[in-house]
Design an enzyme around this catalytic site. Structure first.
Site, PDB file in Angstrom:
ATOM      1  N   HIS A  54      -3.006 -23.783  -2.128  1.00  0.00           N
ATOM      2  CA  HIS A  54      -2.325 -22.519  -1.849  1.00  0.00           C
ATOM      3  C   HIS A  54      -1.567 -22.481  -0.545  1.00  0.00           C
ATOM      4  O   HIS A  54      -0.961 -21.464  -0.223  1.00  0.00           O
ATOM      5  CB  HIS A  54      -3.339 -21.366  -1.832  1.00  0.00           C
ATOM      6  CG  HIS A  54      -3.771 -20.942  -3.195  1.00  0.00           C
ATOM      7  ND1 HIS A  54      -3.095 -19.985  -3.914  1.00  0.00           N
ATOM      8  CD2 HIS A  54      -4.786 -21.369  -3.980  1.00  0.00           C
ATOM      9  CE1 HIS A  54      -3.697 -19.822  -5.082  1.00  0.00           C
ATOM     10  NE2 HIS A  54      -4.729 -20.654  -5.148  1.00  0.00           N
ATOM     11  N   LYS A  56       1.905  -6.818   3.438  1.00  0.00           N
ATOM     12  CA  LYS A  56       1.243  -8.102   3.196  1.00  0.00           C
ATOM     13  C   LYS A  56       0.340  -8.348   4.392  1.00  0.00           C
ATOM     14  O   LYS A  56       0.400  -7.586   5.371  1.00  0.00           O
ATOM     15  CB  LYS A  56       2.275  -9.225   3.063  1.00  0.00           C
ATOM     16  CG  LYS A  56       3.339  -9.217   4.188  1.00  0.00           C
ATOM     17  CD  LYS A  56       4.398 -10.296   4.000  1.00  0.00           C
ATOM     18  CE  LYS A  56       5.410 -10.026   2.941  1.00  0.00           C
ATOM     19  NZ  LYS A  56       5.330 -10.917   1.798  1.00  0.00           N
ATOM     20  N   ARG A  57      -0.518  -9.384   4.346  1.00  0.00           N
ATOM     21  CA  ARG A  57      -1.310  -9.697   5.524  1.00  0.00           C
ATOM     22  C   ARG A  57      -0.399  -9.887   6.732  1.00  0.00           C
ATOM     23  O   ARG A  57       0.728 -10.368   6.591  1.00  0.00           O
ATOM     24  CB  ARG A  57      -2.147 -10.964   5.275  1.00  0.00           C
ATOM     25  CG  ARG A  57      -3.288 -10.757   4.308  1.00  0.00           C
ATOM     26  CD  ARG A  57      -4.220  -9.664   4.764  1.00  0.00           C
ATOM     27  NE  ARG A  57      -4.955 -10.110   5.947  1.00  0.00           N
ATOM     28  CZ  ARG A  57      -6.217 -10.498   5.939  1.00  0.00           C
ATOM     29  NH1 ARG A  57      -6.921 -10.465   4.825  1.00  0.00           N
ATOM     30  NH2 ARG A  57      -6.811 -10.897   7.048  1.00  0.00           N
ATOM     31  N   LYS A 114       4.615 -14.883   8.327  1.00  0.00           N
ATOM     32  CA  LYS A 114       5.259 -13.887   7.465  1.00  0.00           C
ATOM     33  C   LYS A 114       6.304 -13.077   8.235  1.00  0.00           C
ATOM     34  O   LYS A 114       7.077 -12.319   7.651  1.00  0.00           O
ATOM     35  CB  LYS A 114       4.205 -12.967   6.839  1.00  0.00           C
ATOM     36  CG  LYS A 114       3.315 -13.697   5.815  1.00  0.00           C
ATOM     37  CD  LYS A 114       2.211 -12.770   5.317  1.00  0.00           C
ATOM     38  CE  LYS A 114       1.269 -13.430   4.305  1.00  0.00           C
ATOM     39  NZ  LYS A 114       1.819 -13.472   2.937  1.00  0.00           N
ATOM     40  N   THR A 161       3.322 -13.236  -3.980  1.00  0.00           N
ATOM     41  CA  THR A 161       3.235 -12.529  -5.263  1.00  0.00           C
ATOM     42  C   THR A 161       3.650 -11.074  -5.078  1.00  0.00           C
ATOM     43  O   THR A 161       4.055 -10.421  -6.029  1.00  0.00           O
ATOM     44  CB  THR A 161       1.800 -12.575  -5.840  1.00  0.00           C
ATOM     45  OG1 THR A 161       0.882 -12.188  -4.813  1.00  0.00           O
ATOM     46  CG2 THR A 161       1.456 -13.946  -6.352  1.00  0.00           C
ATOM     47  N   LYS A 214       5.834  -8.282  -7.570  1.00  0.00           N
ATOM     48  CA  LYS A 214       5.500  -6.899  -7.926  1.00  0.00           C
ATOM     49  C   LYS A 214       6.678  -5.987  -7.607  1.00  0.00           C
ATOM     50  O   LYS A 214       7.024  -5.102  -8.398  1.00  0.00           O
ATOM     51  CB  LYS A 214       4.272  -6.424  -7.133  1.00  0.00           C
ATOM     52  CG  LYS A 214       3.010  -7.228  -7.385  1.00  0.00           C
ATOM     53  CD  LYS A 214       1.943  -6.884  -6.333  1.00  0.00           C
ATOM     54  CE  LYS A 214       0.912  -7.988  -6.246  1.00  0.00           C
ATOM     55  NZ  LYS A 214       0.077  -7.881  -5.024  1.00  0.00           N
TER      56      LYS A 214
HETATM   57  C1  LIG Z   1       0.042  -8.697  -3.977  1.00  0.00           C
HETATM   58  C2  LIG Z   1      -0.846  -8.430  -2.839  1.00  0.00           C
HETATM   59  C3  LIG Z   1      -0.886  -9.302  -1.753  1.00  0.00           C
HETATM   60  C4  LIG Z   1       0.001 -10.526  -1.651  1.00  0.00           C
HETATM   61  O1  LIG Z   1       1.203 -10.169  -1.010  1.00  0.00           O
HETATM   62  P1  LIG Z   1       2.204 -11.254  -0.428  1.00  0.00           P
HETATM   63  O2  LIG Z   1       3.387 -10.440  -0.042  1.00  0.00           O
HETATM   64  O3  LIG Z   1       2.520 -12.199  -1.540  1.00  0.00           O
HETATM   65  O4  LIG Z   1       1.532 -11.902   0.725  1.00  0.00           O
HETATM   66  C5  LIG Z   1      -1.728  -9.010  -0.700  1.00  0.00           C
HETATM   67  N1  LIG Z   1      -2.506  -7.910  -0.710  1.00  0.00           N
HETATM   68  C6  LIG Z   1      -2.484  -7.039  -1.734  1.00  0.00           C
HETATM   69  C7  LIG Z   1      -3.347  -5.825  -1.672  1.00  0.00           C
HETATM   70  C8  LIG Z   1      -1.658  -7.263  -2.827  1.00  0.00           C
HETATM   71  O5  LIG Z   1      -1.673  -6.399  -3.845  1.00  0.00           O
END
Ligand SMILES: *Cc1c(COP(=O)(O)O)cnc(C)c1O
Length: 816
Positions: free
Chosen positions: A365, A556-557, A562, A664, A668
């Site tokens: 990952h 995101k985190r 990032k 991911t 979304k």
């Molecule tokens: C989808 C999701 C992530 C992943 O987000 P990235 O932008 O791909 O890092 C992290 N936390 C939550 C709660 C999510 O739903």
């Protein structure tokens, strides 16, 4: 709320639901109906829905036993499930009945679900991926079981106090969890400590056993995973640690009551808390215990099941099982399966090794070096001595193979060894995963290629056939059908039903981009969703977002790779332009940033503080707010993303090229009609290809540019030559955003100015600002923007986790 009672016609499914609900409310929970406490109503409804899952669950299990298919086990330290109730109601396709039944109670599912706590058993993308995968497996009717840990405390609850992140424990089980079934009869014993003993068995063979151990019990809790509208209910089995009885007995008999209790606590600590680190490892012993605990309990469970039906004959075992390892966290499974087959079932090494290497498959990952797990040999020797023996044996045999292939190349042997030598040698878990598996995959095309060319180059040369790509996906049920009801209805009207399980169908939306009435409806739904997001923002942050402005979102985190920092620099730049009177051509926007920082990650926490301080200055300035508003939304999690992604116009995916394995969140947003501003990184590349370059705001350096650029990277010169960036840095340096906290952002300034800034923030500033300007301009053209929005959703078919899972099932698992 509650208690206006409209009668429900008797004999309908909803009338039956009311009866069952009442039974659970009054009898199972023992409450009086007249009280109508929402949390108990939620619990009673959950139990009612669960009853309907349980019949299907048993049926699915029975079918599996009868058909005896090849089965897949998805091993993951994280499953970020979020809320369950309304997702289960949707997958059971019983929404109308539930709505009608709840009307009888004067409430709605929408209202009740707000009381449900998220199951936050994961950090971020990796854990949410596991949850999306389970949903897809059940929906595709595949015999896949998840194995994980039932953490007592999930991902911490984030609050913002004086602009800083403060962590609070997430005791998600406190109100009871109706979505699990304890199975104490399937409890396993997991060994720790002790030593290896050798003995000669009755056939004169030298065998090993692991003795003098301190055992911990693993108690399984089964969570139902319903497929969408197909009657299938798969299982996620989560393990809880419990002390053994003799543990207690010994200590009690020795008269040491408090030590007995302490020992019990130590055992149960293993599953007490999820480690809140995303993309980094801190090498804590308890984490290694968690990893082994999961691997051992799960494999014992699978083997016990096999022996129950087939006896100790493992001839067909490899044809009937695959273990998919979600990152290196569960890779001890390689050594543990060897141990069980060798020591408990007395197979020969070669036979056991053939079984192991034809059932294990490893998913990588990340390329970030700080996330690559390495465990100290001395820790393993103490905690898992028998496993270490086996790892050494695997390594010796493996290095002999390397030596045969590249005679005399001792450097290569050192590079590829499972043991990193030195004063304090370590076990390289990723290499254990590769050597022990028949498949190694990355999670987006670019990432898989970078693995082959970089991190795993030596292994790729040895075993090119093991390496493959499986681009991530997300479930369109939770992330579109459920989270964006209105858009889902419009999509169904346009492309017909069935896109929920065949997302490629959504591509027909592109036939509607010239239909102005359709476009208007699309736009209005986005406005509706923006109003819902604005409400959340107002509730949580006290700021009123104007839904006429572009909603620019990065959730995101929080991590340097990032680049939330790049986002902040852009925000400061916009603020500066407004303040210096250069805003005539500026277009308004509302910026939302959210995400959790690992509690020990000082720089990430400082970035949160910066975002909050910048937001405070901007939001307090009445001359600015008609053009710019900024919030940091606290406690980002699955249930908030369900409101955020439908209400977003612009999706920020701005990682340094080559650092984000896939992403991911980007998918979304795309499904929900947001347009991406992003770098050429991870799955962004595939999103860009699918949507078309004209429907994506691309900027920044590419991976292949970075080495040359990095060598000559002089941020101070970039800043000196870029008037806008220079002014941004001056604002940061003069304490404009830290008037009462002088110097607190110095580490951030220093990080941006470093020649060896790994994240190349200064290098990408100019092209980011340009891309942002184009996006804001484009947003003013409502027709053009709506067209882009529709075309993004129309191109999102590839990013359904159903597609991803079909690829796993066909190429790796070979079950379809
Ligand atoms: C989808 C999701 C992530 C992943 O987000 P990235 O932008 O791909 O890092 C992290 N936390 C939550 C709660 C999510 O739903």
């Amino acid at each position: 709320m509650i208690s206006v009672k409209t009668p429900v016609p008797a004999g309908t499914d909803s009338a039956q639901l009311v009866t069952e609900l009442q039974k659970h409310y009054n009898i199972t929970l023992g409450r009086f109906e007249c009280e109508q406490i929402p949390s108990y109503l939620l619990l009673a409804l959950s139990l009612t829905v669960r009853d309907r899952l349980i019949e299907r669950w048993r049926e699915t299990r029975l079918q599996e036993i009868q058909n005896n298919p090849k089965r897949v086990f998805y091993l993951s330290l994280e499953f970020l499930l979020g809320r369950t109730l309304s997702n289960a109601v949707m997958n059971l396709q019983t929404e109308n009945e539930v709505a009608e039944a709840l009307r009888y109670y004067g409430t709605s599912l929408e209202e009740l679900r707000q009381n449900e706590l998220d199951a936050g058993l994961g950090n971020g993308g990796l854990g949410r991926l596991a949850a999306c995968f389970l949903d897809s497996c059940a929906t595709l009717g595949l015999p896949v079981t998840g194995y994980g840990i039932r953490y007592e405390y999930g991902m911490f609850h984030q609050r913002i106090e004086q602009g800083r992140q403060v962590e609070y424990p997430d005791h998600w089980l406190r109100e009871g969890n109706p979505w699990e079934l304890e199975r104490p009869e399937l409890t396993k014993r997991v060994k720790f400590y002790g030593h290896t003993e050798f003995y000669i068995n009755d056939r004169g063979r030298k065998c090993a056993r692991w003795s003098g151990t301190n055992d911990v019990l693993a108690v399984p809790y089964d969570v139902p995973i319903p497929g969408y509208g197909n009657g299938v209910v798969n299982t996620l089995r989560l393990w809880r640690a419990a002390a053994t009885d003799e543990f207690d007995l010994e200590e009690f008999n020795a008269g040491d009551y408090t030590e007995a209790v302490a020992a019990k606590n130590r055992a149960e600590q293993i599953t007490m808390v999820l480690y809140p680190n995303d993309a980094s490892e801190n090498g804590k012993e308890l984490r290694l215990r968690q990893q082994y605990f999961l691997a051992s309990a799960s494999l014992q469970d699978v083997l016990a099941d096999w022996v129950h039906f087939h006896g100790e004959n493992f001839g067909e075992f490899a044809n009937k099982h695959v273990f998919q390892l979600n990152d290196t966290h569960p890779t001890l499974a390689v050594a543990e399966l060897m141990r069980l087959l060798l020591d408990d079932y007395l197979l020969e090494w070669d036979v056991a090794w053939r079984i192991t290497t034809s059932t294990m498959a490893y998913t990588n990952h990340t390329l970030l070096p700080e996330a690559l797990e390495k465990w100290p040999v001395r820790l393993m020797r103490e905690l898992l001595p028998r496993l270490l023996d086996i790892i050494y044996e695997i390594n010796a045999r493996f290095l002999a193979e390397v030596a045969l292939r590249w005679p005399g190349d001792t450097q290569r042997q050192q590079r590829m060894s499972l043991i990193e030598e030195g004063n304090d040698p370590h076990v390289r878990m990723a290499y254990l995963g590769i050597v022990g598996s028949f498949s190694v995959n990355g999670v987006a095309a670019l990432h898989s290629n970078l693995l082959k060319r970089g991190l795993f180059k030596d292994f790729f040369e040895l075993w090119p056939e093991k390496f493959n790509n499986k681009t991530n996906g997300v479930t369109p049920r939770r992330w579109l059908a459920h989270s964006n009801r209105k858009l889902a209805e419009l999509i169904t009207e346009a492309v017909g039903d069935g896109w929920q399980t065949d997302l490629e169908k959504i591509s027909h939306l592109k036939d509607f981009v010239n239909d102005s009435a359709f476009c208007e409806r699309w736009f209005q739904i986005k406005q509706h969703n923006k109003a819902a997001l604005a409400e959340l923002v107002h509730r949580e942050c006290g700021v009123c977002f104007d839904t006429g402005h572009m909603f620019d979102v990065q959730v995101k985190r929080i991590h340097e790779y990032k680049r939330q920092l790049l986002n902040v620099l852009h925000i400061i730049h916009l603020y500066d332009r407004i303040k210096r009177g250069d805003a005539v051509k500026m277009k308004p926007r509302c910026v939302l940033i959210g995400g959790k920082a690992a509690p020990g990650y000082a720089m990430a926490k400082l970035i949160i503080k910066l975002i909050n301080n910048v937001a405070a200055v901007i939001n307090a300035d009445t001359s600015v707010k008609h053009l710019l508003q900024v919030v940091f939304l606290p406690n980002y999690r699955v249930s908030s993303m369900e409101i955020i992604c439908p209400g977003t116009d612009l999706s920020e995916q701005i990682s340094t090229a080559g650092k984000e394995a896939s992403g991911t969140g980007n998918m979304k947003f795309m499904m929900n009609g947001a347009v991406t501003i992003g770098t050429y990184d991870g799955a962004n590349i595939e999103i860009l290809e699918a949507a078309g370059g004209e429907n994506f705001f691309l900027f920044g350096l590419r991976v292949e540019d970075i080495p040359a650029y990095r060598a000559a990277h002089k941020p101070n010169q970039i800043i000196e030559h870029d008037e806008d960036l220079k002014r941004v840095m001056q604002l940061l340096e003069c304490g404009h955003f830290s008037l009462f906290e002088p110097g607190i952002f110095d580490p951030i300034v220093a990080a941006i100015r470093r020649d060896d800034d790994p994240w190349m923030v200064a290098a990408d500033f100019r092209s980011y600002v340009e891309a942002q300007r184009k996006a804001a301009e484009m947003y003013q053209d409502r027709a053009a923007w709506t067209r882009m929005s529709i075309l993004n959703a129309a191109a999102s078919g590839r990013f359904s986790s159903d597609r991803t899972i079909r690829e796993y099932a066909r190429d790796i698992w070979q079950i379809i």
